[in-house]
Enzyme design. Sequence first.
Site, PDB file in Angstrom:
ATOM      1  N   ASP A  45     -51.022  76.676 -17.236  1.00 43.85           N
ATOM      2  CA  ASP A  45     -52.244  75.907 -17.523  1.00 43.85           C
ATOM      3  C   ASP A  45     -51.889  74.432 -17.676  1.00 43.85           C
ATOM      4  O   ASP A  45     -50.816  74.106 -18.193  1.00 43.85           O
ATOM      5  CB  ASP A  45     -52.874  76.447 -18.827  1.00 43.85           C
ATOM      6  CG  ASP A  45     -54.333  76.045 -18.988  1.00 43.85           C
ATOM      7  OD1 ASP A  45     -54.621  74.835 -19.049  1.00 43.85           O
ATOM      8  OD2 ASP A  45     -55.184  76.946 -19.053  1.00 43.85           O
ATOM      9  N   SER A 139     -67.671  83.020  -9.051  1.00 45.34           N
ATOM     10  CA  SER A 139     -68.778  82.633  -9.939  1.00 45.34           C
ATOM     11  C   SER A 139     -70.078  83.016  -9.261  1.00 45.34           C
ATOM     12  O   SER A 139     -70.127  83.148  -8.028  1.00 45.34           O
ATOM     13  CB  SER A 139     -68.753  81.113 -10.161  1.00 45.34           C
ATOM     14  OG  SER A 139     -70.012  80.652 -10.615  1.00 45.34           O
ATOM     15  N   TYR A 152     -68.450  72.857  -6.522  1.00 47.79           N
ATOM     16  CA  TYR A 152     -68.030  74.081  -7.231  1.00 47.79           C
ATOM     17  C   TYR A 152     -68.471  75.316  -6.456  1.00 47.79           C
ATOM     18  O   TYR A 152     -67.706  76.274  -6.270  1.00 47.79           O
ATOM     19  CB  TYR A 152     -68.640  74.060  -8.627  1.00 47.79           C
ATOM     20  CG  TYR A 152     -68.322  75.250  -9.507  1.00 47.79           C
ATOM     21  CD1 TYR A 152     -67.065  75.396 -10.089  1.00 47.79           C
ATOM     22  CD2 TYR A 152     -69.294  76.204  -9.783  1.00 47.79           C
ATOM     23  CE1 TYR A 152     -66.788  76.473 -10.921  1.00 47.79           C
ATOM     24  CE2 TYR A 152     -69.026  77.281 -10.617  1.00 47.79           C
ATOM     25  CZ  TYR A 152     -67.773  77.416 -11.187  1.00 47.79           C
ATOM     26  OH  TYR A 152     -67.504  78.486 -12.004  1.00 47.79           O
ATOM     27  N   LYS A 156     -66.103  78.164  -4.819  1.00 46.64           N
ATOM     28  CA  LYS A 156     -66.146  79.579  -5.199  1.00 46.64           C
ATOM     29  C   LYS A 156     -66.486  80.465  -3.996  1.00 46.64           C
ATOM     30  O   LYS A 156     -65.986  81.597  -3.904  1.00 46.64           O
ATOM     31  CB  LYS A 156     -67.132  79.790  -6.351  1.00 46.64           C
ATOM     32  CG  LYS A 156     -66.686  79.147  -7.666  1.00 46.64           C
ATOM     33  CD  LYS A 156     -65.333  79.676  -8.147  1.00 46.64           C
ATOM     34  CE  LYS A 156     -65.034  79.262  -9.587  1.00 46.64           C
ATOM     35  NZ  LYS A 156     -63.710  79.736 -10.036  1.00 46.64           N
TER      36      LYS A 156
HETATM   37  N1  NAD Z   1     -67.816  80.595 -18.309  1.00 49.76           N
HETATM   38  C1  NAD Z   1     -68.637  80.939 -17.329  1.00 49.76           C
HETATM   39  O1  NAD Z   1     -69.866  81.093 -17.506  1.00 49.76           O
HETATM   40  C2  NAD Z   1     -68.089  81.142 -15.939  1.00 49.76           C
HETATM   41  C3  NAD Z   1     -68.975  81.641 -14.994  1.00 49.76           C
HETATM   42  C4  NAD Z   1     -68.503  81.863 -13.697  1.00 49.76           C
HETATM   43  C5  NAD Z   1     -67.189  81.590 -13.382  1.00 49.76           C
HETATM   44  N2  NAD Z   1     -66.357  81.093 -14.322  1.00 49.76           N
HETATM   45  C6  NAD Z   1     -64.969  80.832 -13.912  1.00 49.76           C
HETATM   46  O2  NAD Z   1     -64.084  81.443 -14.828  1.00 49.76           O
HETATM   47  C7  NAD Z   1     -62.899  80.667 -14.929  1.00 49.76           C
HETATM   48  C8  NAD Z   1     -62.645  80.297 -16.372  1.00 49.76           C
HETATM   49  O3  NAD Z   1     -63.774  79.604 -16.873  1.00 49.76           O
HETATM   50  P1  NAD Z   1     -63.945  79.279 -18.434  1.00 49.76           P
HETATM   51  O4  NAD Z   1     -65.401  79.256 -18.715  1.00 49.76           O
HETATM   52  O5  NAD Z   1     -63.053  80.142 -19.234  1.00 49.76           O
HETATM   53  O6  NAD Z   1     -63.430  77.764 -18.448  1.00 49.76           O
HETATM   54  P2  NAD Z   1     -62.502  76.994 -19.520  1.00 49.76           P
HETATM   55  O7  NAD Z   1     -62.690  75.552 -19.239  1.00 49.76           O
HETATM   56  O8  NAD Z   1     -62.771  77.524 -20.889  1.00 49.76           O
HETATM   57  O9  NAD Z   1     -61.034  77.452 -19.126  1.00 49.76           O
HETATM   58  C9  NAD Z   1     -60.452  77.009 -17.930  1.00 49.76           C
HETATM   59  C10 NAD Z   1     -58.965  76.890 -18.141  1.00 49.76           C
HETATM   60  O10 NAD Z   1     -58.409  76.401 -16.913  1.00 49.76           O
HETATM   61  C11 NAD Z   1     -57.506  75.355 -17.227  1.00 49.76           C
HETATM   62  N3  NAD Z   1     -57.385  74.447 -16.097  1.00 49.76           N
HETATM   63  C12 NAD Z   1     -58.271  73.525 -15.661  1.00 49.76           C
HETATM   64  N4  NAD Z   1     -57.783  72.867 -14.612  1.00 49.76           N
HETATM   65  C13 NAD Z   1     -56.554  73.395 -14.365  1.00 49.76           C
HETATM   66  C14 NAD Z   1     -55.543  73.131 -13.416  1.00 49.76           C
HETATM   67  N5  NAD Z   1     -55.690  72.157 -12.492  1.00 49.76           N
HETATM   68  N6  NAD Z   1     -54.408  73.872 -13.431  1.00 49.76           N
HETATM   69  C15 NAD Z   1     -54.245  74.834 -14.382  1.00 49.76           C
HETATM   70  N7  NAD Z   1     -55.153  75.117 -15.315  1.00 49.76           N
HETATM   71  C16 NAD Z   1     -56.298  74.412 -15.300  1.00 49.76           C
HETATM   72  C17 NAD Z   1     -58.083  74.687 -18.454  1.00 49.76           C
HETATM   73  O11 NAD Z   1     -57.100  73.939 -19.170  1.00 49.76           O
HETATM   74  C18 NAD Z   1     -58.596  75.898 -19.244  1.00 49.76           C
HETATM   75  O12 NAD Z   1     -57.584  76.437 -20.076  1.00 49.76           O
HETATM   76  C19 NAD Z   1     -63.097  79.459 -14.011  1.00 49.76           C
HETATM   77  O13 NAD Z   1     -62.542  79.722 -12.742  1.00 49.76           O
HETATM   78  C20 NAD Z   1     -64.602  79.363 -13.911  1.00 49.76           C
HETATM   79  O14 NAD Z   1     -65.011  78.717 -12.733  1.00 49.76           O
HETATM   80  C21 NAD Z   1     -66.772  80.865 -15.597  1.00 49.76           C
END
Ligand code: NAD
Length: 252
Positions: A45, A139, A152, A156
């Site tokens: 991360d 997503s 985005y 995805k």
């Molecule tokens: N939360 C939602 O509603 C949701 C919905 C659909 C998809 N997602 C997907 O789920 C995944 C996680 O989302 P989340 O809500 O937990 O987000 P979040 O922001 O809480 O966590 C994302 C993590 O990725 C890390 N990160 C960001 N850029 C990075 C990079 N360049 N290299 C390595 N690490 C990196 C961040 O530091 C963080 O720890 C993502 O791919 C997001 O697109 C989330």
Amino acid sequence: MPTDIAVTPGRLDRKAVLVTGGAHGIGAAIADRFVAEGADVLVADVAAGQEAGGRAVRCDVSVPEDVAAAVAEAEARFGGLDIMVNNAGLGSARDLVDLDDEEWARVIGVNLTGTFHGIRHAAPAIGRRGGGAILNMSSLAGGRALPGMGAYSAAKAGVEALTRTAAVELRGAGIRVNAIVPGLIGTAAAHGGAAVLARGLGVDDVGDYLDRRQGRWGRPDEVAEVAVHLVEDATAFTSGLLYAIDNGGSAS
Ligand SMILES: NC(=O)c1ccc[n+]([C@@H]2O[C@H](COP(=O)([O-])OP(=O)(O)OC[C@H]3O[C@@H](n4cnc5c(N)ncnc54)[C@H](O)[C@@H]3O)[C@@H](O)[C@H]2O)c1
């Protein structure tokens, strides 16, 4: 509201796992749950060293050398790699005509190219173990228009295409590749982006969407439960699947 998920330990006993973006949110829930299931987990991360502690290495998934180094570190620590979770991601908040090349490149670079790097560097390592699993994170934006989130959404959709291609290309190596397609999951990132999400979903407030389509926010541990299912040996014949976790939101 359902009660906490009961863990029956051992479904991932001694599996060596790398989880990108595992310092926060869904990735952290997956890392925690996999450890509870008996796996050895390394988190990769950009935020490593803060919340994720000793089980994390700093890695920007958009940088191929970082991902290669994280895979090598997992192999060195655990003696190999069985499972790769390409979870790292971030959003965008600009209409296409207002999106500059820098933001486009950042969003595509982390979400899509980062997943490509994860597949490219993890697959040979998993192949050296005789097979395993790769899990990608798409997503609801991957399959529909979300105004203001075009980069985005494109990223995805690309993750879903990569999932299908990798599932077929890597079948011979015994590696299966699936993707989770979450609806709205109540992480800090999602709550923080609620205004953009609401606009993209065509509602005044995210609560309206939840009421009409999802019922409630999903929880990171509910995504982690499905993640275990999609990488454990019991689902060895499951590959190329896009698995929606949205309480029927995408079906309605
Ligand atoms: N939360 C939602 O509603 C949701 C919905 C659909 C998809 N997602 C997907 O789920 C995944 C996680 O989302 P989340 O809500 O937990 O987000 P979040 O922001 O809480 O966590 C994302 C993590 O990725 C890390 N990160 C960001 N850029 C990075 C990079 N360049 N290299 C390595 N690490 C990196 C961040 O530091 C963080 O720890 C993502 O791919 C997001 O697109 C989330």
